[in-house]
Scaffold this motif. Sequence first.
Motif, PDB file in Angstrom:
ATOM      1  N   GLU A  15       9.494   0.513 -15.704  1.00  0.00           N
ATOM      2  CA  GLU A  15       9.285  -0.161 -14.380  1.00  0.00           C
ATOM      3  C   GLU A  15       8.572   0.914 -13.519  1.00  0.00           C
ATOM      4  OE1 GLU A  15      13.172  -0.686 -12.821  1.00  0.00           O
ATOM      5  OE2 GLU A  15      13.179  -2.578 -13.779  1.00  0.00           O
ATOM      6  N   HIS A  16       8.448   2.202 -13.685  1.00  0.00           N
ATOM      7  CA  HIS A  16       7.893   3.230 -12.818  1.00  0.00           C
ATOM      8  C   HIS A  16       6.311   3.168 -13.018  1.00  0.00           C
ATOM      9  CE1 HIS A  16       7.211   6.292  -9.987  1.00  0.00           C
ATOM     10  NE2 HIS A  16       6.746   7.180 -11.109  1.00  0.00           N
ATOM     11  N   ILE A  17       5.996   2.595 -14.201  1.00  0.00           N
ATOM     12  CA  ILE A  17       4.310   2.374 -14.419  1.00  0.00           C
ATOM     13  C   ILE A  17       4.257   0.822 -14.041  1.00  0.00           C
ATOM     14  CG2 ILE A  17       2.773   1.635 -16.240  1.00  0.00           C
ATOM     15  CD1 ILE A  17       2.625   4.683 -15.743  1.00  0.00           C
ATOM     16  N   LEU A  43       0.691  -1.161  -0.008  1.00  0.00           N
ATOM     17  CA  LEU A  43      -0.101  -0.087   0.045  1.00  0.00           C
ATOM     18  C   LEU A  43       0.895   1.399  -0.001  1.00  0.00           C
ATOM     19  CD1 LEU A  43      -3.000  -0.771   2.383  1.00  0.00           C
ATOM     20  CD2 LEU A  43      -3.204  -0.898  -0.044  1.00  0.00           C
ATOM     21  N   SER A  44       2.036   1.249   0.028  1.00  0.00           N
ATOM     22  CA  SER A  44       3.087   2.248  -0.100  1.00  0.00           C
ATOM     23  C   SER A  44       3.118   2.638  -1.598  1.00  0.00           C
ATOM     24  CB  SER A  44       4.484   2.094   0.306  1.00  0.00           C
ATOM     25  OG  SER A  44       5.027   1.129  -0.040  1.00  0.00           O
ATOM     26  N   ALA A  45       2.410   3.394  -2.047  1.00  0.00           N
ATOM     27  CA  ALA A  45       1.858   3.244  -3.772  1.00  0.00           C
ATOM     28  C   ALA A  45       2.905   3.378  -4.464  1.00  0.00           C
ATOM     29  CB  ALA A  45       1.087   4.592  -3.769  1.00  0.00           C
ATOM     30  N   ASP A  46       3.880   4.347  -4.431  1.00  0.00           N
ATOM     31  CA  ASP A  46       4.802   4.189  -5.559  1.00  0.00           C
ATOM     32  C   ASP A  46       6.247   3.494  -5.232  1.00  0.00           C
ATOM     33  OD1 ASP A  46       6.365   5.352  -7.391  1.00  0.00           O
ATOM     34  OD2 ASP A  46       5.821   7.493  -7.365  1.00  0.00           O
ATOM     35  N   GLU A  47       6.431   2.458  -5.945  1.00  0.00           N
ATOM     36  CA  GLU A  47       7.517   1.602  -5.657  1.00  0.00           C
ATOM     37  C   GLU A  47       8.851   2.058  -6.246  1.00  0.00           C
ATOM     38  OE1 GLU A  47       7.108  -1.231  -3.274  1.00  0.00           O
ATOM     39  OE2 GLU A  47       5.395  -0.276  -3.028  1.00  0.00           O
ATOM     40  N   LEU A  48       8.703   3.081  -6.905  1.00  0.00           N
ATOM     41  CA  LEU A  48      10.176   3.459  -7.704  1.00  0.00           C
ATOM     42  C   LEU A  48      11.040   4.229  -6.739  1.00  0.00           C
ATOM     43  CD1 LEU A  48      11.898   3.620 -10.204  1.00  0.00           C
ATOM     44  CD2 LEU A  48      10.801   5.412 -10.880  1.00  0.00           C
ATOM     45  N   ARG A  49      11.258   3.629  -5.658  1.00  0.00           N
ATOM     46  CA  ARG A  49      12.322   4.320  -4.681  1.00  0.00           C
ATOM     47  C   ARG A  49      13.588   3.405  -4.423  1.00  0.00           C
ATOM     48  NH1 ARG A  49       9.157   7.630  -5.677  1.00  0.00           N
ATOM     49  NH2 ARG A  49       8.045   8.771  -4.124  1.00  0.00           N
ATOM     50  N   PRO A  50      14.383   3.457  -5.764  1.00  0.00           N
ATOM     51  CA  PRO A  50      15.700   2.587  -5.651  1.00  0.00           C
ATOM     52  C   PRO A  50      16.898   3.135  -4.869  1.00  0.00           C
ATOM     53  CG  PRO A  50      15.590   3.718  -7.683  1.00  0.00           C
ATOM     54  CD  PRO A  50      14.204   4.288  -6.803  1.00  0.00           C
ATOM     55  N   ALA A  51      17.581   2.043  -4.488  1.00  0.00           N
ATOM     56  CA  ALA A  51      19.115   2.658  -3.764  1.00  0.00           C
ATOM     57  C   ALA A  51      19.790   3.570  -4.747  1.00  0.00           C
ATOM     58  CB  ALA A  51      19.713   1.456  -3.465  1.00  0.00           C
ATOM     59  N   VAL A  52      20.358   4.463  -4.139  1.00  0.00           N
ATOM     60  CA  VAL A  52      21.125   5.349  -4.923  1.00  0.00           C
ATOM     61  C   VAL A  52      22.683   5.419  -4.376  1.00  0.00           C
ATOM     62  CG1 VAL A  52      21.516   7.699  -5.806  1.00  0.00           C
ATOM     63  CG2 VAL A  52      19.250   6.864  -5.715  1.00  0.00           C
ATOM     64  N   ASP A  82       0.243   3.411  -7.741  1.00  0.00           N
ATOM     65  CA  ASP A  82      -1.020   4.466  -8.066  1.00  0.00           C
ATOM     66  C   ASP A  82      -0.879   4.728  -9.538  1.00  0.00           C
ATOM     67  OD1 ASP A  82       1.857   5.438  -8.040  1.00  0.00           O
ATOM     68  OD2 ASP A  82       1.428   7.111  -6.455  1.00  0.00           O
ATOM     69  N   HIS A  83       0.219   4.775 -10.308  1.00  0.00           N
ATOM     70  CA  HIS A  83       0.140   5.016 -11.827  1.00  0.00           C
ATOM     71  C   HIS A  83      -0.495   3.979 -12.336  1.00  0.00           C
ATOM     72  CE1 HIS A  83       2.560   8.620 -10.685  1.00  0.00           C
ATOM     73  NE2 HIS A  83       3.681   7.882 -10.532  1.00  0.00           N
ATOM     74  N   LEU A  84      -0.165   2.976 -11.938  1.00  0.00           N
ATOM     75  CA  LEU A  84      -0.444   1.467 -12.601  1.00  0.00           C
ATOM     76  C   LEU A  84      -2.114   1.554 -12.416  1.00  0.00           C
ATOM     77  CD1 LEU A  84      -0.171  -1.191 -13.985  1.00  0.00           C
ATOM     78  CD2 LEU A  84       0.204  -2.154 -11.626  1.00  0.00           C
ATOM     79  N   VAL A 137       8.188   4.780 -19.944  1.00  0.00           N
ATOM     80  CA  VAL A 137       6.750   5.127 -19.484  1.00  0.00           C
ATOM     81  C   VAL A 137       5.871   4.605 -20.319  1.00  0.00           C
ATOM     82  CG1 VAL A 137       5.122   6.652 -18.440  1.00  0.00           C
ATOM     83  CG2 VAL A 137       7.350   6.662 -17.610  1.00  0.00           C
ATOM     84  N   GLU A 138       5.694   5.449 -21.669  1.00  0.00           N
ATOM     85  CA  GLU A 138       4.731   5.092 -22.722  1.00  0.00           C
ATOM     86  C   GLU A 138       4.754   3.565 -23.056  1.00  0.00           C
ATOM     87  OE1 GLU A 138       1.975   6.042 -25.597  1.00  0.00           O
ATOM     88  OE2 GLU A 138       2.294   6.797 -23.859  1.00  0.00           O
ATOM     89  N   ALA A 139       6.147   3.051 -23.121  1.00  0.00           N
ATOM     90  CA  ALA A 139       6.094   1.593 -23.480  1.00  0.00           C
ATOM     91  C   ALA A 139       5.225   0.719 -22.265  1.00  0.00           C
ATOM     92  CB  ALA A 139       7.512   1.146 -23.674  1.00  0.00           C
ATOM     93  N   GLY A 140       5.826   1.336 -21.116  1.00  0.00           N
ATOM     94  CA  GLY A 140       4.989   0.408 -19.864  1.00  0.00           C
ATOM     95  C   GLY A 140       3.658   0.653 -19.849  1.00  0.00           C
ATOM     96  N   GLN A 141       3.094   1.686 -20.214  1.00  0.00           N
ATOM     97  CA  GLN A 141       1.761   1.756 -20.319  1.00  0.00           C
ATOM     98  C   GLN A 141       1.046   1.101 -21.364  1.00  0.00           C
ATOM     99  OE1 GLN A 141       1.282   6.491 -18.905  1.00  0.00           O
ATOM    100  NE2 GLN A 141       0.900   6.182 -20.905  1.00  0.00           N
ATOM    101  N   LEU A 142       1.624   1.008 -22.590  1.00  0.00           N
ATOM    102  CA  LEU A 142       1.162   0.254 -23.685  1.00  0.00           C
ATOM    103  C   LEU A 142       1.071  -1.230 -23.326  1.00  0.00           C
ATOM    104  CD1 LEU A 142       2.630   2.203 -26.737  1.00  0.00           C
ATOM    105  CD2 LEU A 142       0.121   2.260 -25.778  1.00  0.00           C
ATOM    106  N   LEU A 143       2.113  -1.464 -22.782  1.00  0.00           N
ATOM    107  CA  LEU A 143       2.245  -2.992 -22.258  1.00  0.00           C
ATOM    108  C   LEU A 143       1.144  -3.513 -21.209  1.00  0.00           C
ATOM    109  CD1 LEU A 143       3.972  -5.747 -22.337  1.00  0.00           C
ATOM    110  CD2 LEU A 143       5.117  -4.674 -20.261  1.00  0.00           C
TER     111      LEU A 143
END
Length: 333
Positions: A155-157, A20-29, A162-164, A282-288
């Motif tokens: 991957e962000h989509i 439920l932590s909506a945005d999973e794009l929080r990678p290590a840096v 939340d975006h998904l 992002v567009e490719a992920g959406q279309l997929l």
Amino acid sequence: MKLTLRYLLAIILALIAAPLSADELRPAVIELSEREVDEWVLEWKLPVAATRAQSAAPVARPVFPQVCEAVGEPVQRAAALALQGRQQLRCTGDLAGQTFGLSELLGSADAIARLIPLDRPTQTFRLTADAPTAQVLAEPDTGQVLRDYFVIGAEHIVFGWDHLLFVIALVLLVRAPWAVVKAATAFTVAHSITLVATTLGYAGLPSRPVEALIALSIVFLAVEVAVVLRSPERRTFTRRFPWAVAFAFGLFHGFGFAGALAEIGLPQGEIVSALLAFNLGVEAGQLLVIAALAGLLKVLTRAVPKAETPVLRFATYAIGITGSFWLIERVIG
């Protein structure tokens, strides 16, 4: 037919069971930057798994080149579900061919590694579980930046829940494939505008209201889907103007993308390339996602037509409840 229905329900339940932590794009840096000749600083931000948050155990440890030696002790501090650290290094010789990054990456987690020399262009790498360290190049590779940020955008989509859920709700509401593609493209154009404007410093909004509006967009679409399921002939605003609704909410989703991308960072000298690749990803992920969901809906309609409405109603309420939870959490949390 029963097997098909089981598969569809399993997919829906998997979505509900998602974090439920909506945005999973929080990678290590992890960033290795040269401050003076032979004097480097290694800085890192490692996300903490939610189940291990209390012990603040990171998912990985920083790894620095073999030609470097630590100067003093590392400095670390706990942040929100993350561990931040800093280590002074003294490096002798050329770093080309040397490796740096993380000791490990769990599951499907990604990380971003950056090398910032004093007198040469920045190098950016995407780290994965199979390759948690990166090899320093003699010269930066633009193609690598394009590939890595394209994957990050996709991957962000796929993993940014939340975006998904917004895209899924849009498909459930509009249904017509070509209309959905046009609406998704309008969504991409809109979030690209605010993403680029924010990244280049021409616009910006506080993250909390942006995240609340993103959750509201999911609730809005879920309500419209529920209305259409009760009255199939009902022409709601989104069914009449799907591209306009997708464009309007896409502007706010773009601010959300910008916030996530700010945590990752963009390679200096390759900002335009990275932004372009990210948006194309992002567009490719959406279309997929659209293609996969359209295929599932087609199978459902043909294989178990009587189950279509109950399954869609179940999915719609699940999306609406999840969006409502995020909305309340972001408004009062």
